[in-house]
Structure formats: structure tokens, C-alpha cells
Write a protein that holds these residues in place. Structure first.
Motif, short mmCIF file in Angstrom:
data_model
loop_
_atom_site.label_atom_id
_atom_site.label_comp_id
_atom_site.label_asym_id
_atom_site.label_seq_id
_atom_site.Cartn_x
_atom_site.Cartn_y
_atom_site.Cartn_z
N ALA A 97 0.88 -1.18 0.02
CA ALA A 97 -0.05 0.14 -0.25
C ALA A 97 1.00 0.93 -0.11
CB ALA A 97 -1.12 -0.15 1.17
N TRP A 99 0.42 5.12 0.37
CA TRP A 99 -0.16 6.52 0.73
C TRP A 99 -0.05 7.65 1.15
CZ3 TRP A 99 -0.54 7.90 6.15
CH2 TRP A 99 0.71 7.48 7.03
N SER A 100 -0.31 8.55 1.61
CA SER A 100 -0.10 9.77 1.90
C SER A 100 -1.00 10.72 2.66
CB SER A 100 -0.15 10.45 0.35
OG SER A 100 -0.53 10.58 0.09
N GLU A 108 -4.54 9.98 2.38
CA GLU A 108 -5.21 9.40 0.89
C GLU A 108 -4.44 7.92 0.72
OE1 GLU A 108 -4.29 12.35 -2.01
OE2 GLU A 108 -5.94 13.50 -1.82
N LEU A 109 -5.29 6.83 0.85
CA LEU A 109 -4.90 5.65 0.50
C LEU A 109 -4.28 5.87 -1.02
CD1 LEU A 109 -3.89 2.91 0.54
CD2 LEU A 109 -6.00 2.06 0.81
N ASP A 110 -3.68 6.04 -2.05
CA ASP A 110 -2.83 6.14 -3.24
C ASP A 110 -2.99 4.70 -3.95
OD1 ASP A 110 -2.99 9.61 -2.53
OD2 ASP A 110 -0.49 8.45 -1.92
N THR A 136 -5.08 -2.02 4.50
CA THR A 136 -6.14 -1.76 4.68
C THR A 136 -6.49 -1.16 6.30
OG1 THR A 136 -7.07 -1.57 3.20
CG2 THR A 136 -8.31 -0.26 4.80
N VAL A 139 -2.86 0.77 7.51
CA VAL A 139 -2.51 2.13 6.97
C VAL A 139 -4.25 3.29 7.54
CG1 VAL A 139 -3.40 3.38 4.94
CG2 VAL A 139 -2.26 1.74 4.69
N MET A 143 -3.10 6.12 9.32
CA MET A 143 -3.47 7.38 8.52
C MET A 143 -4.16 8.74 10.77
SD MET A 143 -5.47 6.71 5.53
CE MET A 143 -4.57 6.41 4.11
#
Length: 144
Positions: A97, A99-100, A108-110, A136, A139, A143
Motif C-alpha cells: 500500500a 499512502w500520503s 489518502e490511500l494512493d 487497509t 494504513v 492515518m
């Protein structure tokens, strides 16, 4: 080459036939060995594409997954602002994964992909289930 980094979770998933698979979720470090191992994993996933019918769902999914793992390795190599997370079983990457955090308070999960041989379209009746869910979940924790 071994992949090292910060371990976030140890869990056990099962295959479609009920076989237990110990899984480690980790944030990989930016060492040469880790980046090299991620690139080798991407090459292996790309190899999975070659044995499939071009244009099939399995082919598209396998090629996409290989590209996501490659981008994860490049993200680590360039120490980009995006974050990378891996799902590992016995030093084999089963999922990735990226993400940013584009702005404070937002995330955001890119991109996310599982290893081709464990995707629904792959002709394998003993796939590991829950790889994407485990990624998920972790992540989302990072987040918050």
C-alpha cells in the motif's frame, strides 16, 4: 535479500482451504537491501504477467500489482513524502500500500495491490485471504 523496517502488526490469515499463514505488516526502511528486495518482488510479480493471456483480468491485475510494488520501491529509494506499507509472509511480499498526507489533517490511500497469485482473478484455489483488509486496517491506524 531481506526486507527490514518497522513492524506494525503480526496476524494470521488463512488460505481458501483453511491453511494458516502468519502475516507481518511493516513499514519498510530505505536500506539498499530492502529496496533491492522490493524491486526483486516487483520483477517476480511482473513475471507472473508473462504467463497469462494478454488482456485477461488476471493479466491486468498482475501487471498493475507489479507496477504498484515497483512504485513502492521507488518511493522508498527516493525518500518521497508518500508512505509505503507491506504485507509479508516469510520474507515474501504479499501486498503493498502507498499512502500520503497531502495536507495536515488529510490522508489518502494512493495505491494498493496484492500479489498476483492471491488475487481473485488468479487461477489458484488456495489463495491467502485478507491481505488487502490487513493493509487497509494498518494504513487507517497510521492515518489517525
Amino acid at each position: 535479500m531481506p526486507i527490514s523496517g518497522t513492524t506494525l502488526e503480526h496476524t494470521t490469515l488463512t488460505t481458501a482451504r483453511g491453511r494458516p499463514v502468519p502475516l507481518t505488516i511493516l513499514e519498510p526502511d530505505s536500506s539498499v537491501a530492502t529496496i533491492g528486495a522490493m524491486r526483486q518482488g516487483s520483477d517476480a510479480w511482473q513475471g507472473d504477467c508473462r504467463g497469462l493471456t494478454v488482456g485477461s483480468d488476471a493479466w491486468r491485475h498482475a501487471c498493475f500489482a507489479a507496477e504498484v510494488l515497483f512504485l513502492g520501491a521507488e518511493t522508498q529509494a527516493r525518500q518521497a513524502p508518500a508512505q509505503v506499507m507491506l504485507a509479508m509472509a516469510d520474507q515474501e511480499v504479499l501486498g503493498v500500500a502507498i499512502w500520503s498526507v497531502p495536507r495536515p489533517g488529510e490522508a489518502e490511500l494512493d495505491l494498493m495491490a496484492t500479489a498476483p497469485r492471491h488475487q481473485p482473478s488468479w487461477p489458484n484455489d488456495d489463495k491467502v485471504r485478507g491481505i488487502g483488509t490487513a493493509l487497509t486496517r494498518n494504513v487507517a491506524r497510521r492515518m489517525l
